[in-house]
Design a protein around this motif. Sequence first.
Motif, PDB file in Angstrom:
ATOM      1  N   ILE A 193       0.840  -1.202   0.000  1.00 28.84           N
ATOM      2  CA  ILE A 193       0.000   0.000   0.000  1.00 28.84           C
ATOM      3  C   ILE A 193       0.870   1.245   0.000  1.00 28.84           C
ATOM      4  N   TRP A 245       2.202   1.866  -3.539  1.00 28.30           N
ATOM      5  CA  TRP A 245       1.071   2.327  -4.337  1.00 28.30           C
ATOM      6  C   TRP A 245       0.722   3.764  -3.956  1.00 28.30           C
ATOM      7  N   GLN A 281       0.744   6.919  -6.480  1.00 33.79           N
ATOM      8  CA  GLN A 281      -0.507   7.559  -6.876  1.00 33.79           C
ATOM      9  C   GLN A 281      -0.644   8.951  -6.265  1.00 33.79           C
ATOM     10  N   LEU A 282      -0.290   9.104  -4.985  1.00 33.70           N
ATOM     11  CA  LEU A 282      -0.491  10.403  -4.352  1.00 33.70           C
ATOM     12  C   LEU A 282       0.472  11.441  -4.903  1.00 33.70           C
ATOM     13  N   TYR A 332       3.461   8.269   3.548  1.00 34.58           N
ATOM     14  CA  TYR A 332       3.599   6.901   3.035  1.00 34.58           C
ATOM     15  C   TYR A 332       5.057   6.507   2.888  1.00 34.58           C
ATOM     16  N   PHE A 381      -6.695   7.070   2.093  1.00 34.02           N
ATOM     17  CA  PHE A 381      -6.148   6.414   0.901  1.00 34.02           C
ATOM     18  C   PHE A 381      -5.903   4.932   1.163  1.00 34.02           C
ATOM     19  N   GLY A 382      -5.388   4.618   2.360  1.00 33.63           N
ATOM     20  CA  GLY A 382      -5.156   3.200   2.684  1.00 33.63           C
ATOM     21  C   GLY A 382      -6.452   2.414   2.662  1.00 33.63           C
ATOM     22  N   TRP A 392      -9.197   3.239   1.033  1.00 33.71           N
ATOM     23  CA  TRP A 392      -9.673   3.186  -0.357  1.00 33.71           C
ATOM     24  C   TRP A 392      -8.890   2.137  -1.152  1.00 33.71           C
ATOM     25  N   ALA A 393      -7.588   2.076  -0.908  1.00 34.01           N
ATOM     26  CA  ALA A 393      -6.763   1.130  -1.662  1.00 34.01           C
ATOM     27  C   ALA A 393      -7.162  -0.298  -1.331  1.00 34.01           C
ATOM     28  N   SER A 394      -7.406  -0.569  -0.043  1.00 35.26           N
ATOM     29  CA  SER A 394      -7.745  -1.960   0.285  1.00 35.26           C
ATOM     30  C   SER A 394      -9.129  -2.309  -0.254  1.00 35.26           C
TER      31      SER A 394
END
Lengths: 96, 878
Positions: free
Chosen positions: A15, A18, A22-23, A75, B818-819, B821-823
């Motif tokens: 994650i 990713w 993406q961000l 992240y 975001f985490g 949403w990603a999962s």
Amino acid sequence: MPICGPKLSLCGLIISVWGIIQLALMGLFYYIHSVALIEDLPLEEHYHTPAEFYAAADKAYLQNAHNCWIAALIYVVTLGFSAQQFYANSRGSSSN
Amino acid sequence: MGSLFRSEEMTLCQLFLQSEAAYACVSELGELGLVQFRDLNPDVNAFQRKFVNEVRRCDEMERKLRYLEKEIKKDGIPMLDTGDSPEAPQPREMIDLEATFEKLENELREVNQNAEALKRNYLELTELKHILRKTQVFFDETAPDYQDMLVNRFSQLNPSFHSRPSKYDIRTLRVKFTKSQMADSHREEEQLNLLEDGPRGQQQQNLKLGFVAGVILRERLPAFERMLWRACRGNVFLRQAMIEAPLEDPSNGDNVYKSVFIIFFQGDQLKTRVKKICEGFRATLYPCPEAPADRREMAMGVMTRIEDLNTVLGQTQDHRHRVLVAAAKNLKNWFVKVRKIKAIYHTLNLFNLDVTQKCLIAECWVPVLDIETIQVALRRGTERSGSSVPPILNRMETFEDPPTYNRTNKFTHAFQALINAYGVASYREMNPAPYTIITFPFLFAVMFGDLGHGTIMALFGLWMVLKEKPLAAKKSDNEIWNIFFGGRYIIFLMGVFSMYTGFIYNDIFSKSLNIFGSGWHLSYNTSTVMENKALQLDPAYDAPRTYPIGMDPVWQVAPLNKIIFQNAYKMKISIIFGVIHMIFGVVVGLFNHRFFKNKRAIYCEFIPQMIFLIFLFFYMTLLMWIKWIRFSAQNPAPYSVHCAPSILITFINMVLFKTSPLINEECNEWMFWGQGVLQKFLVLSALACIPVMLLAKPLLIMQERKKALHQPILPYSTDGQDGENGGLNPQTQTAAAAAPAGGHGHEEQEEMSEIFIHQGIHTIEYVLGSVSHTASYLRLWALSLAHAQLAEVLWNMVLKMGLTMSGPMGGIGLWAIFGFWASLTVSILVLMEGLSAFLHTLRLHWVEFQSKFYAGQGYAFTPFAFEAILDGGGSTED
């Protein structure tokens, strides 16, 4: 000292990668005022003059770009943490 | 033709093997894995076969190995798995192996027995140690008034004390002493009134009090206590203490929790009763000396013995470990060897014995192309066994249908598995797998079109493909993982194709990419924009150029008519893909007819089927193209947007022979010149095909049979006419010609009525199927729409929350959301939606595509191969 298990740290790794990609890209798109992302801006329903709207939109675009980059940076931290955890887990399991 | 498109040509062979060489030859064939043996003595009981003894010995060896494996796993010793597979050992080596396993097993059993005895001993001593330690406490804390009170109570006992709860009830005592114990409810209420009258020594009499001490499982204790109370009418007194550390049960190695107890009583009768109860509850009693000095002495003795035992136990464990480590090095190797031997003898059991007992006869299916390789292997086997007589491989003629064997590699294997899951192809039928390699990921991607989700899927597939070897070596037992890993190439291709369709749909996580610059521009002035809530753009003026490839990104910010536009587009392409896919299926059928030299099927089935499909449904797709090309917003009146007809209405009217009503004065009735006449012709010819499909073939067969009845029997003249059976060998044809009435093959044995019914079902299925299957391809549109909408909803409901957060917390909020949403994206959109799109694609292939040509009535070629047997965990095909 492994805090997360091997699966959780792997999940965090994926994650994070990713999220960084993406961000960072989304931040860039906000920075160049991408129209596709206008629906996701914190804007009012109605503005009186176009100038007012443009000013608000410019501000929101910039703010969202910064938010995206901040999240991407967090992240990076998550990535580092997950990587360390993953490493600790794999070392722990291989030594057993 | 290449073997990719059809299954291999197979032949039945007879194999003569000299008895001495048989073992080595079969071993070589097992390594090769290209021969399927047939059981030549199916009516012989499994216990009456020739090599049943050897198979049994192998079973025994396997059992010993499994025992060893279990022990090794219990100790967590890693097993060396080099992955190579040693050759099957010579039969004489079997005795050595047996001896080795026997020795190992005995040794291990002995060690285990010793260890168990030692452990039991150890347990007893530990328990005793605990008893001594705990009882010490009991004696200490109760010593002062314990004697007094007991003496008091027992001296006052009278026979009626149960019926009349006297003040000196023994229960008083019990209550006093059980304060620290777990409180039973009835005990508790008594505690209140009885506690205060704790009488202190009045008369002191010396009464002999006995006690027993022991250990009991903790969960049995409450029942034990109750039992004691009831059976001894409250005349005994029990104290207990938990042993905190778990003790190891020597028989199964489990950890159990136990408690120490001590029971006081008076008199021999009670003693026997208490002992019986202890026995019944499996409590172990230990002798416990009364005097404190004795106890101390005993405790010392126990401690030294425990220490001694510990050293002995350690040595036993070491020995066991050494034995197991030595065994673990070879275990996998031995397993392979034993399983190979077993498989060979099992195969030899299928063979026939020659009258002279000198040679074994086998029958086997063999791919024609591999006969050379098999012969080389047989020769090698003969040389190895030192036999002088070469084995004989003899091709046989047979009427039986050979098995279907499609050679696959790791890439085509998964696709072939998808086809075989529907049904194994009939022998030498067209194999749909090669076409599936492209059509499957493509149709999947039409439903799953999203650049972002496609990338995730492709990356996952790519990772599995690149890490293929290490991942395959892991041999996971996880079923879901194995499914994913088996389909890694499919997943990768599906991902890549989805990226492409996602690019065409211009959809990445429900957002669009504006790469080439939108073709639309805004021609409204500021005031109009400010005053109106929604504005429409006219493609005639506002779209001077088209977006070069894929969907214009402007549609993503046009929420009101985005779906309308996309539906029109996606529905049309779904039908176009579907019709092309079905026509392709029928054309593949043509290759089948030509291969089986079935001319009648070409004329009576293939051509009318093609006409029906092309004249009706392919014409409809042509109308779509014409509409796309001829009508435009920028065109003048007859071909402007207002005049564009609905394709579906046009098609329905065409079938009903109606003319479409004029939409507008300035529009044309038809899309092109001569459309009305052409449509009538197309519908009439398509309808005319139905009776041809229905009747032509049965009538021709009927005619042929009548002719055959009138003709004199001419053995060789029927070859030309009997096209139906061209695929069979000449002998069957002569046989057929010799006996035309009785005949051969299924075609002629069938009754006429059955042929008619059969053909009727086929025709109805095809005609109705063409309609319903065309409609069925609309699922491509429906799922694609659903996927795009779901992605959009997820973005708007989840990620938008994070993006519209303002203030300094925005970044952190976005990080968390975001985490989430990603999962959700992975679990719902990629996994669940992907699974649903996969299943729909599978259906489109199995039903809509394969029903056009695929019989799937064969049976799979299952060669005798060590590889398959070893992978299957040693379960041979018995």
